[in-house]
Write an enzyme that holds these catalytic residues in place. Structure first.
Site, PDB file in Angstrom:
ATOM      1  N   LYS A 162       0.821  -1.202   0.000  1.00 10.71           N
ATOM      2  CA  LYS A 162       0.000   0.000   0.000  1.00 10.71           C
ATOM      3  C   LYS A 162       0.863   1.263   0.000  1.00 10.71           C
ATOM      4  CE  LYS A 162      -3.680  -2.436   2.439  1.00 10.71           C
ATOM      5  NZ  LYS A 162      -4.524  -2.438   3.661  1.00 10.71           N
ATOM      6  N   TYR A 209     -12.232  -3.332  -2.724  1.00 12.10           N
ATOM      7  CA  TYR A 209     -12.807  -3.285  -1.375  1.00 12.10           C
ATOM      8  C   TYR A 209     -14.337  -3.193  -1.426  1.00 12.10           C
ATOM      9  CZ  TYR A 209      -8.088  -2.556   0.454  1.00 12.10           C
ATOM     10  OH  TYR A 209      -6.766  -2.695   0.789  1.00 12.10           O
ATOM     11  N   ARG A 220      -1.017 -15.002   4.597  1.00 13.54           N
ATOM     12  CA  ARG A 220      -1.750 -14.423   5.734  1.00 13.54           C
ATOM     13  C   ARG A 220      -0.901 -14.507   7.017  1.00 13.54           C
ATOM     14  NH1 ARG A 220      -5.869 -11.209   4.555  1.00 13.54           N
ATOM     15  NH2 ARG A 220      -6.890 -11.716   6.500  1.00 13.54           N
ATOM     16  N   ARG A 255       3.333  -6.752   9.194  1.00 17.92           N
ATOM     17  CA  ARG A 255       2.624  -5.683   9.905  1.00 17.92           C
ATOM     18  C   ARG A 255       3.137  -5.519  11.337  1.00 17.92           C
ATOM     19  NH1 ARG A 255      -3.131  -7.662   7.623  1.00 17.92           N
ATOM     20  NH2 ARG A 255      -3.142  -6.506   5.651  1.00 17.92           N
ATOM     21  N   ASN A 285      -1.729  -0.085   7.275  1.00 16.85           N
ATOM     22  CA  ASN A 285      -1.116  -1.359   7.658  1.00 16.85           C
ATOM     23  C   ASN A 285      -0.185  -1.958   6.603  1.00 16.85           C
ATOM     24  OD1 ASN A 285      -3.013  -2.293   5.853  1.00 16.85           O
ATOM     25  ND2 ASN A 285      -4.144  -3.515   7.323  1.00 16.85           N
ATOM     26  N   HIS A 332      -1.654  -5.639   1.814  1.00 19.01           N
ATOM     27  CA  HIS A 332      -2.863  -6.455   1.695  1.00 19.01           C
ATOM     28  C   HIS A 332      -2.448  -7.779   1.074  1.00 19.01           C
ATOM     29  CE1 HIS A 332      -6.750  -7.942   0.230  1.00 19.01           C
ATOM     30  NE2 HIS A 332      -6.086  -8.225  -0.871  1.00 19.01           N
ATOM     31  N   GLU A 361      -9.453 -10.680  -7.216  1.00 19.62           N
ATOM     32  CA  GLU A 361      -8.538  -9.549  -7.080  1.00 19.62           C
ATOM     33  C   GLU A 361      -7.521  -9.491  -8.212  1.00 19.62           C
ATOM     34  OE1 GLU A 361      -8.817  -9.504  -2.191  1.00 19.62           O
ATOM     35  OE2 GLU A 361      -6.991 -10.245  -3.151  1.00 19.62           O
TER      36      GLU A 361
END
Length: 150
Positions: free
Chosen positions: A19, A59, A95, A112, A126, A129, A140
């Site tokens: 991001k 999103y 993840r 993170r 954060n 993604h 996505e």
């Protein structure tokens, strides 16, 4: 542009977004290093300025939430790096590598947890993604790499 010959459509993929705060803080190389150190393959990558339509599509479950305007501003505030990561159980593995959504609560050793924190802006910045399921990854991928077809 993703080269279809580099992507094994029989393998699992995760879409990763570094991001604007991650790009601005020069964490792109470190994120890529961690993905590769985990043993996953980066099969497509590009940098771009996200537009409102892309962010809304990505999103979509958050569009009607009270915080969406702030999220939209955050995600269009600077360049993002978009990556398709490939490997066995890559969604689950990414993840774990990325850590909890809230960077204050993310475990040390995760992306993170090591690089995210509350900056007092009232916005959840954060850094990264990653897809939360193989189905989400497929959806996505087509938002960020529209010319890619399995």
């Amino acid at each position: 542009m993703a080269d279809k010959r580099l992507i094994d459509f029989d393998k699992e993929h995760s879409l990763v977004l570094i991001k604007p705060d991650g790009v601005r803080r020069k964490l792109v190389g470190e994120v890529i290093r961690r993905i590769e150190a985990k043993g996953y393959d980066i099969v497509a990558m590009k940098s771009l300025l996200a537009d409102e339509e892309m962010v809304r599509r990505h999103y979509e479950e958050h569009v009607n939430k009270h915080y969406f305007a702030s999220l939209l501003k955050y995600m269009t505030d600077g360049p993002v790096v978009v990556i398709i990561v490939e490997g066995e159980r890559v969604v689950e593995g990414m993840r774990a590598l990325v850590g909890a959504t809230n960077p204050t609560l993310a475990a040390a050793g995760t992306i993170r947890g090591d690089f995210g924190r509350d900056w007092g802006t009232g916005l959840l910045e954060n850094i990264i993604h990653c897809s939360d399921s193989p189905i989400a990854a497929e959806r996505e991928k087509l938002i960020w790499f529209p010319n890619l077809e399995s």
